[in-house]
Design a protein around this motif. Structure first.
Motif, PDB file in Angstrom:
ATOM      1  N   LEU A 162      -8.494   3.782   2.357  1.00 21.26           N
ATOM      2  CA  LEU A 162      -7.659   2.631   2.016  1.00 21.26           C
ATOM      3  C   LEU A 162      -7.514   1.701   3.218  1.00 21.26           C
ATOM      4  O   LEU A 162      -7.600   0.468   3.084  1.00 21.26           O
ATOM      5  CB  LEU A 162      -6.289   3.111   1.546  1.00 21.26           C
ATOM      6  N   VAL A 183     -10.073   1.603  -4.292  1.00 25.41           N
ATOM      7  CA  VAL A 183     -10.096   2.894  -3.584  1.00 25.41           C
ATOM      8  C   VAL A 183      -9.646   4.015  -4.516  1.00 25.41           C
ATOM      9  O   VAL A 183     -10.261   5.084  -4.557  1.00 25.41           O
ATOM     10  CB  VAL A 183      -9.206   2.833  -2.326  1.00 25.41           C
ATOM     11  N   THR A 226      -6.355  -1.465  -3.393  1.00 25.77           N
ATOM     12  CA  THR A 226      -5.770  -0.175  -3.776  1.00 25.77           C
ATOM     13  C   THR A 226      -6.431   0.357  -5.039  1.00 25.77           C
ATOM     14  O   THR A 226      -6.793   1.540  -5.129  1.00 25.77           O
ATOM     15  CB  THR A 226      -4.255  -0.309  -4.004  1.00 25.77           C
ATOM     16  N   TYR A 231       0.831  -1.208   0.000  1.00 27.28           N
ATOM     17  CA  TYR A 231       0.000   0.000   0.000  1.00 27.28           C
ATOM     18  C   TYR A 231       0.868   1.262   0.000  1.00 27.28           C
ATOM     19  O   TYR A 231       0.604   2.221  -0.725  1.00 27.28           O
ATOM     20  CB  TYR A 231      -0.929   0.008   1.218  1.00 27.28           C
TER      21      TYR A 231
END
Length: 578
Positions: free
Chosen positions: A306, A355, A352, A7
């Motif tokens: 996230l 989002v 990821t 992330y």
């Protein structure tokens, strides 16, 4: 730990690339020399001569808005003709027929509003000519319009006692020529290198490695592999936060997103320009701290979203966790809720992407959002319902956020008893009315559209699920359209005359109401004089203002949509927990 590193890398790489790109875009829009000016300046001047454009003309906000309308009308007419008559046009090796009038209307509105909502299946309902000359071209046009309007607003803050806010044709040309085209060419080449299809060949039949036996006993031994000029459209759909996929399953399709590297490239492209515009904004108003403040507010909400989605997907639902036959642990496997996610990418890349795409008004997907856990689905809904201002679409996300900033300044001014000011310009009743209109356009489009549709008795029949999840699908459909996003929760057949029309109207309201409101603000601000900063001036670049800005955004989103969310994802979550 490994997931957290992924992330951080995804977000970090995007930010690192966005900073220099923002400086570059700022120079381009100011007409300053950049490293490709020697090549492109003659092309730019040639375009002005062909179009007979006076590039030194300064348009008023009304003329700028009228030019935007003309661009949109011309785009709409060309696109709807291509969609309806594609059956008799060239570059149609599969012989697909023209779309019905209502589906063509919906699709044309979808692409001129930068929404790219798809009630059609790309590889089976559109010809190569329509995909290439219609949708791909419009991806450039709608993105360029959004960025152009943003810089018109920036000039409104910078100029003093002037009527002009720039020239749409100049802004439009520079954005496409210096920014969108070069980036798209580079990304297209990189995607082709990874195996993304780019040709004009007919579809091919190939033998399956393992034949499939159906319930009726028949055996499928072959499948059709679609071809086409996909890479060029995929590049601009991501960079321009358009999102409409060349193929029906979008970037979850192997020929549209074949490798981990192509996945990384496409995912970074979603937020690259929206992020960079924050830094271009700070540069062009000659106060980088203001750009960083807006960027920080967006980034904080993005990271929170996230975290929520990652936590819920990694821990899965109570039903999965309590099911002894399903191992949701992350030991030597992806773990968590893998339903609807590509095994190639796993949870981290899927989360990821999801989002990023709902934050950036992009709408492309590499996993099926309908399979996400209830609280994850609610978070994706909220990112759109906040007005697509957490980076949002190219240009429109930032000018929407600036509308919220003006609203925040006004509220803060009421608290301390001062006339509100923002970036050296006094905020008066006209600016407040326009900013409120811009901030409420998305809730109006979503709630009014879904409210009308909910009155139709046959509406529940088009959804495949039941209960609270059915309502979530219904709400997501209107949220995606009303927020100009274009992603789909799936589980719905939206190709009906009623839905094609009402969803198109939602897209129009959500796109053009804020756009015209912000142009009106730009014109009003440009006529005003600069106000000197004093000890009593509200600082709009510190932590307190960032907190207030986030609070106002979340407050409006929560107040507008909490009842609807309570009937959908919240009710679904509680039913699973009980």
């Amino acid at each position: 730990m490994g997931n957290s590193i992924q992330y951080i890398l995804y977000v970090g790489i995007t930010v690192i690339l966005a900073i220099p790109l923002g400086m570059y875009i700022g120079k381009v829009m100011n007409g300053e020399k950049v490293f490709i000016s020697k090549i492109l300046v003659p092309c730019e001047k040639g375009i002005y001569r062909i179009l007979k454009v006076n590039h030194e003309e300064e348009m008023t906000c009304k003329k700028y808005a009228a030019s935007v309308v003309w661009v949109s009308i011309i785009s709409f007419v060309i696109l709807i003709v291509l969609l309806m008559l594609q059956g008799v046009m060239p570059l149609n090796p599969e012989g697909v027929k023209g779309l019905s009038w209502d589906l063509a209307f919906n699709t044309a509105i979808s692409f001129i509003t930068n929404t790219n909502w798809q009630s059609y299946m790309g590889e089976s309902q559109l010809s190569y000519l329509t995909q290439m000359m219609g949708l791909t071209v419009q991806n450039f046009v709608s993105a360029a319009v959004g960025i152009s309007v943003l810089f018109a607003l920036i000039r409104g803050f910078v100029k003093t006692k002037q009527d002009g806010i720039g020239n749409l044709w100049v802004d439009f040309t520079r954005i496409i020529l210096y920014v969108l085209l070069p980036l798209s060419i580079v990304l297209s080449v990189l995607l082709v290198s990874q195996g993304v299809v780019q040709n004009f060949s007919s579809y091919e039949k190939v033998s399956l490695v393992e034949p499939i036996t159906q319930q009726d006993g028949s055996v499928i031994t072959e499948q059709i592999v679609p071809e086409g000029p996909a890479a060029s459209q995929i590049a601009i759909k991501q960079l321009g936060t358009n999102g409409g996929g060349f193929f029906g399953t979008n970037s979850a399709f192997p020929l549209e997103n074949p490798t981990a590297f192509s996945n990384l490239l496409e995912m970074i492209s979603i937020l690259l320009i929206p992020m960079s515009l924050c830094f271009a904004f700070g540069r062009n108003i000659k106060d980088k701290k203001q750009g960083i403040a807006i960027f920080s507010a967006m980034m904080i909400v993005l990271v929170l979203a996230l975290g929520v989605v990652a936590y819920n997907e990694q821990n899965a639902t109570t039903g999965l966790s309590n099911n002894s036959s399903v191992d949701v642990s992350a030991n030597h496997q992806a773990g968590g809720n893998m339903e609807g996610k590509e095994a190639r990418f796993g949870i981290s890349s899927s989360v990821t992407w999801s989002v990023f795409t709902t934050a950036a008004s992009n709408g492309s997907v590499n996993s099926m959002l309908d399979s996400y856990t209830p609280l994850s689905g609610m978070t994706l809904l909220l990112l759109m319902q906040l007005g697509e201002v957490i980076f949002g679409g190219v240009g429109c996300g930032l000018y929407g956020m600036l509308g919220f900033a003006i609203l925040t300044v006004f509220i803060a001014g009421l608290m301390v008893g001062r006339t509100p000011e923002y970036l050296g310009k006094k905020i008066e009743p006209f600016e407040m009315k326009m900013s409120v209109l811009a901030c409420l356009a998305t809730p109006i489009a979503i709630l009014a559209g879904s409210g009308i549709a909910a009155l139709i008795p046959s509406m529940p029949e088009i959804f495949r699920n039941s209960g609270a999840h059915k309502f979530s699908e219904f709400l997501y459909m209107f949220t995606s359209s009303g927020a100009n996003n274009g992603s789909a929760f799936a589980g719905v057949n939206s190709d009906t005359i009623f839905l094609n029309i009402i969803l198109a109207l939602c897209m129009l309201v959500a796109r053009f109401l804020p756009l015209f409101a912000m142009l009106a603000i730009a014109g009003s601000l440009a006529k005003k004089k600069k106000i000197a900063t004093t000890a009593g001036t509200l600082t709009t670049s510190n932590g307190m203002f960032i907190f207030l800005l986030i609070f106002v955004i979340l407050l409006i989103g929560a107040l507008s949509f909490f009842p609807a969310l309570a009937l959908g994802p919240i009710a679904e979550y509680l039913s699973i927990r009980m």
